[in-house]
Write a protein that holds these residues in place. Structure first.
Motif, PDB file in Angstrom:
ATOM      1  N   THR A  77      -0.045  -5.666   7.951  1.00  0.00           N
ATOM      2  CA  THR A  77      -0.923  -4.629   8.204  1.00  0.00           C
ATOM      3  C   THR A  77      -2.151  -4.195   7.680  1.00  0.00           C
ATOM      4  OG1 THR A  77       0.116  -2.831   6.796  1.00  0.00           O
ATOM      5  CG2 THR A  77       1.038  -3.147   9.061  1.00  0.00           C
ATOM      6  N   ARG A  78      -3.141  -3.336   8.091  1.00  0.00           N
ATOM      7  CA  ARG A  78      -4.225  -3.087   7.322  1.00  0.00           C
ATOM      8  C   ARG A  78      -4.019  -2.857   6.036  1.00  0.00           C
ATOM      9  NH1 ARG A  78      -8.420   1.428   7.749  1.00  0.00           N
ATOM     10  NH2 ARG A  78      -6.563   2.897   7.699  1.00  0.00           N
ATOM     11  N   ALA A  79      -3.097  -2.035   5.596  1.00  0.00           N
ATOM     12  CA  ALA A  79      -2.685  -1.550   4.406  1.00  0.00           C
ATOM     13  C   ALA A  79      -2.451  -2.889   3.279  1.00  0.00           C
ATOM     14  CB  ALA A  79      -1.350  -0.894   4.269  1.00  0.00           C
ATOM     15  N   ASP A  80      -2.052  -3.947   3.982  1.00  0.00           N
ATOM     16  CA  ASP A  80      -1.890  -5.387   3.204  1.00  0.00           C
ATOM     17  C   ASP A  80      -3.366  -5.804   2.802  1.00  0.00           C
ATOM     18  OD1 ASP A  80       1.076  -5.121   3.187  1.00  0.00           O
ATOM     19  OD2 ASP A  80       0.914  -5.833   5.278  1.00  0.00           O
ATOM     20  N   GLY A  81      -4.349  -5.689   3.739  1.00  0.00           N
ATOM     21  CA  GLY A  81      -5.562  -6.263   3.146  1.00  0.00           C
ATOM     22  C   GLY A  81      -6.101  -5.274   2.540  1.00  0.00           C
ATOM     23  N   VAL A  82      -6.184  -4.116   2.532  1.00  0.00           N
ATOM     24  CA  VAL A  82      -7.013  -3.060   1.521  1.00  0.00           C
ATOM     25  C   VAL A  82      -6.184  -3.398   0.324  1.00  0.00           C
ATOM     26  CG1 VAL A  82      -7.354  -0.612   1.110  1.00  0.00           C
ATOM     27  CG2 VAL A  82      -7.317  -1.551   3.308  1.00  0.00           C
ATOM     28  N   THR A  83      -4.701  -3.443   0.365  1.00  0.00           N
ATOM     29  CA  THR A  83      -4.251  -3.903  -1.146  1.00  0.00           C
ATOM     30  C   THR A  83      -4.767  -4.997  -1.844  1.00  0.00           C
ATOM     31  OG1 THR A  83      -2.230  -2.391  -0.343  1.00  0.00           O
ATOM     32  CG2 THR A  83      -2.025  -3.990  -2.211  1.00  0.00           C
ATOM     33  N   GLU A  84      -4.849  -5.945  -1.035  1.00  0.00           N
ATOM     34  CA  GLU A  84      -5.374  -7.434  -1.661  1.00  0.00           C
ATOM     35  C   GLU A  84      -6.525  -7.333  -2.121  1.00  0.00           C
ATOM     36  OE1 GLU A  84      -4.809 -10.357   1.347  1.00  0.00           O
ATOM     37  OE2 GLU A  84      -2.558 -10.270   1.006  1.00  0.00           O
ATOM     38  N   ARG A  85      -7.605  -6.502  -1.356  1.00  0.00           N
ATOM     39  CA  ARG A  85      -8.921  -6.219  -1.844  1.00  0.00           C
ATOM     40  C   ARG A  85      -9.081  -5.600  -3.030  1.00  0.00           C
ATOM     41  NH1 ARG A  85     -13.239  -6.964  -3.650  1.00  0.00           N
ATOM     42  NH2 ARG A  85     -15.079  -5.900  -2.980  1.00  0.00           N
ATOM     43  N   LEU A  86      -8.390  -4.488  -3.128  1.00  0.00           N
ATOM     44  CA  LEU A  86      -8.313  -3.502  -4.126  1.00  0.00           C
ATOM     45  C   LEU A  86      -7.788  -4.375  -5.593  1.00  0.00           C
ATOM     46  CD1 LEU A  86      -7.383  -0.061  -2.590  1.00  0.00           C
ATOM     47  CD2 LEU A  86      -9.512  -0.578  -3.567  1.00  0.00           C
ATOM     48  N   LEU A  87      -6.768  -4.895  -5.167  1.00  0.00           N
ATOM     49  CA  LEU A  87      -6.293  -5.751  -6.522  1.00  0.00           C
ATOM     50  C   LEU A  87      -7.105  -6.735  -6.955  1.00  0.00           C
ATOM     51  CD1 LEU A  87      -2.383  -6.075  -5.627  1.00  0.00           C
ATOM     52  CD2 LEU A  87      -3.487  -4.917  -7.349  1.00  0.00           C
ATOM     53  N   MET A  88      -7.907  -7.452  -5.903  1.00  0.00           N
ATOM     54  CA  MET A  88      -9.146  -8.404  -6.288  1.00  0.00           C
ATOM     55  C   MET A  88      -9.946  -7.771  -7.144  1.00  0.00           C
ATOM     56  SD  MET A  88      -9.284 -11.038  -3.418  1.00  0.00           S
ATOM     57  CE  MET A  88     -10.979 -10.485  -2.975  1.00  0.00           C
ATOM     58  N   ALA A  89     -10.485  -6.725  -6.782  1.00  0.00           N
ATOM     59  CA  ALA A  89     -11.490  -5.785  -7.547  1.00  0.00           C
ATOM     60  C   ALA A  89     -10.908  -5.585  -9.031  1.00  0.00           C
ATOM     61  CB  ALA A  89     -12.034  -4.867  -6.774  1.00  0.00           C
TER      62      ALA A  89
END
Length: 159
Positions: free
Chosen positions: A133-145
């Protein structure tokens, strides 16, 4: 590098519509209350103005707070989590884990505290079925940052 995630379109539309509907109801009940107070039935008029209108107004404010206000903002060095009733600012280097769930994204900080961001949620059915879901994409982006920020702070601390 500023990036903002808000409540989904359906949630925002529901929040705005709920606010508009409750504002209209509040105006209608206020007009009825004034008319009743002037025409002679003062008790009903005052009850409408003092009792019902504030409750309807509070429901409209709640629609706005739940549907429109929440967001997550990623900046160069921090994450700003704006929930309906409180705003948190967290340094990216402090974030150790981010996970999506029914109540929102859960940020686990290095000191063990947890902050839940209401803006982006992952439904239980999506978790059970293993759907992305969108939450997975946001989670990945935040973890990368967060990983990049921790790596950057580690590089500046080593002699």
């Amino acid at each position: 590098m500023r990036q903002v995630w808000r409540v989904g379109y359906a949630g925002r539309i529901a929040g705005v519509l709920g606010t508009v509907v409750f504002a209209g109801l509040m105006v209608a009940f206020a007009a009825i209350g004034v008319q009743m107070a002037v025409s002679g039935d003062a008790f009903i008029g005052v009850l409408s103005l003092i009792g019902v209108c504030p409750l309807i107004g509070a429901a409209g404010v709640r629609c706005w707070l739940l549907g429109v206000r929440p967001n997550i903002t990623l900046t160069e060095d921090s994450v700003v989590v704006r929930n309906p009733y409180k705003t948190y600012r967290v340094s990216l280097a402090e974030i150790s884990m981010v996970s999506g769930g029914y109540h929102g994204l859960c940020f686990t900080l290095t000191d063990g505290r947890q902050i839940v961001a209401w803006a982006v949620q992952k439904s239980n059915i999506a978790r059970w079925l293993g759907r992305r879901t969108r939450a997975d994409g946001v989670t990945e982006r935040l973890l990368m940052a967060a990983t990049a920020a921790r790596h950057k702070s580690d590089m500046t601390e080593t002699p």
